[in-house]
Design a protein around this motif. Structure first.
Motif, PDB file in Angstrom:
ATOM      1  N   GLY A  31      -4.382   2.898  -2.508  1.00  0.00           N
ATOM      2  CA  GLY A  31      -5.058   4.053  -1.922  1.00  0.00           C
ATOM      3  C   GLY A  31      -6.503   3.765  -1.579  1.00  0.00           C
ATOM      4  N   LEU A  81      -6.655   1.501   1.517  1.00  0.00           N
ATOM      5  CA  LEU A  81      -6.369   2.263   2.726  1.00  0.00           C
ATOM      6  C   LEU A  81      -7.562   3.125   3.116  1.00  0.00           C
ATOM      7  N   THR A  82      -8.247   3.705   2.132  1.00  0.00           N
ATOM      8  CA  THR A  82      -9.448   4.499   2.419  1.00  0.00           C
ATOM      9  C   THR A  82     -10.539   3.641   3.049  1.00  0.00           C
ATOM     10  N   SER A 106       1.077   4.519   6.982  1.00  0.00           N
ATOM     11  CA  SER A 106       1.412   5.945   7.107  1.00  0.00           C
ATOM     12  C   SER A 106       2.880   6.130   7.452  1.00  0.00           C
ATOM     13  N   ARG A 113       4.079   0.656  -6.250  1.00  0.00           N
ATOM     14  CA  ARG A 113       3.164   1.390  -7.130  1.00  0.00           C
ATOM     15  C   ARG A 113       1.962   0.505  -7.437  1.00  0.00           C
ATOM     16  N   LYS A 115      -1.954   0.294  -7.647  1.00  0.00           N
ATOM     17  CA  LYS A 115      -3.089   1.196  -7.850  1.00  0.00           C
ATOM     18  C   LYS A 115      -4.207   1.039  -6.815  1.00  0.00           C
ATOM     19  N   ARG A 144       5.310   5.221   4.451  1.00  0.00           N
ATOM     20  CA  ARG A 144       5.369   6.261   3.425  1.00  0.00           C
ATOM     21  C   ARG A 144       6.423   7.328   3.735  1.00  0.00           C
ATOM     22  N   ILE A 152       0.830  -1.205   0.000  1.00  0.00           N
ATOM     23  CA  ILE A 152       0.000   0.000   0.000  1.00  0.00           C
ATOM     24  C   ILE A 152       0.863   1.254   0.000  1.00  0.00           C
ATOM     25  N   ALA A 153       1.950   1.228   0.770  1.00  0.00           N
ATOM     26  CA  ALA A 153       2.741   2.443   0.968  1.00  0.00           C
ATOM     27  C   ALA A 153       3.943   2.550   0.037  1.00  0.00           C
TER      28      ALA A 153
END
Length: 279
Positions: free
Chosen positions: A107, A110-111, A162, A102, A104, A165, A98-99
């Motif tokens: 994101g 994670l949302t 988080s 690449r 797709k 990243r 996720i972090a």
């Protein structure tokens, strides 16, 4: 005019008093538990809020009578260790793509996890219990462990992702140029650099699992499988007239988590805030 200061600015001591008030509200129950755990029943009835006039360790030993406390303690250690260990491992593996890849859908996933964090666990209890009954997994550790993992994963994955990243991309790219695969990068670079945030995740999850009652009381109905907090709830009903015994049991139950927090407190606040502020 200059001497009066800003009309909306409050003196600093007001903020200190408010902070001290919140600290007192937190410490009063702890004080009540500790002082009464060293009293006899007669001493408690005579002085409920005062320090013990004749401190005794016998009340602490009496909390173990019958051997049930050791069984509850063992059950809680099994559930906490299994649920926190597996949840942290799965969250760390999920946070990496996720972090740092690449990917797709990262994101979006994670949302969704952030959205799941606002769902109260109590609304999931009935469907989860029905599924557990259909799978014939009621009164098994694995059912409770999987429920705990599912409830903890959104927060753990979000916090780890988080933090991941914030890592330098150049470090990851250099490892890939040297021929390292994603699993090697995760194991040899990402995880060693993530010690503080992993410690934070472990402490937060362990505190929650250790103190959780609802899932444990619904899914573990056999007396020999009760967790510590469920056992202490029954313990309180059984010894409601002997408050020092109940307080002694609560004190014993608090010690493992206090030791865990003290062991990881160097990284706890730092790990909890770093990912949130930089992610």
């Amino acid at each position: 005019m200059h001497g009066q200061g800003h009309p909306l600015r409050r003196p600093r001591y007001v903020h200190h008093l408010v902070l001290l008030g919140f600290v007192a509200l937190t410490l009063i129950p702890l004080y009540f538990m500790v002082v009464n755990a060293f009293k006899t029943d007669a001493d408690y009835l005579a002085h409920q809020y005062a320090p013990p006039s004749s401190p005794t360790l016998q009340t602490l030993f009496d909390a173990f009578r019958g051997g049930e406390f050791f069984t509850w303690l063992k059950n809680s250690f099994i559930l906490t260790t299994a649920a926190v260990g597996l949840s942290t491992l799965i969250a760390a593996l999920a946070a990496y793509p996720i972090a740092l890849m690449r990917w797709k859908p990262g994101g979006l996933i994670l949302t969704i996890m952030v959205a799941l964090m606002v769902v109260p666990p109590i609304v999931l209890i009935i469907p989860l219990f029905q599924m557990t009954v259909q799978l014939d997994q009621v009164n098994t550790y694995r059912a409770v462990v999987f429920v705990y993992i599912g409830l903890m994963l959104p927060f753990s994955t979000f916090l780890l992702a988080s933090f991941f990243r914030t890592m330098p991309r150049s470090l990851i790219e250099a490892a890939r140029v040297d021929g390292a695969g994603h699993l090697r990068i995760w194991r040899s670079i990402v995880m060693p650099l993530s010690g503080p945030v992993v410690t934070t995740v472990v402490v937060v999850q362990a505190l929650w699992v250790w103190n959780e009652v609802l899932v444990a009381i619904v899914f573990l109905q056999q007396e020999s499988l009760r967790s510590l907090m469920v056992g202490l709830t029954i313990y309180k009903a059984r010894y409601s007239v002997d408050v020092p015994i109940v307080m002694a049991g609560m004190l014993w139950a608090s010690i493992p988590m206090i030791l865990l927090y003290l062991a990881g407190q160097r990284f706890f606040v730092w790990g909890l805030t770093t990912g949130a502020t930089k992610g």
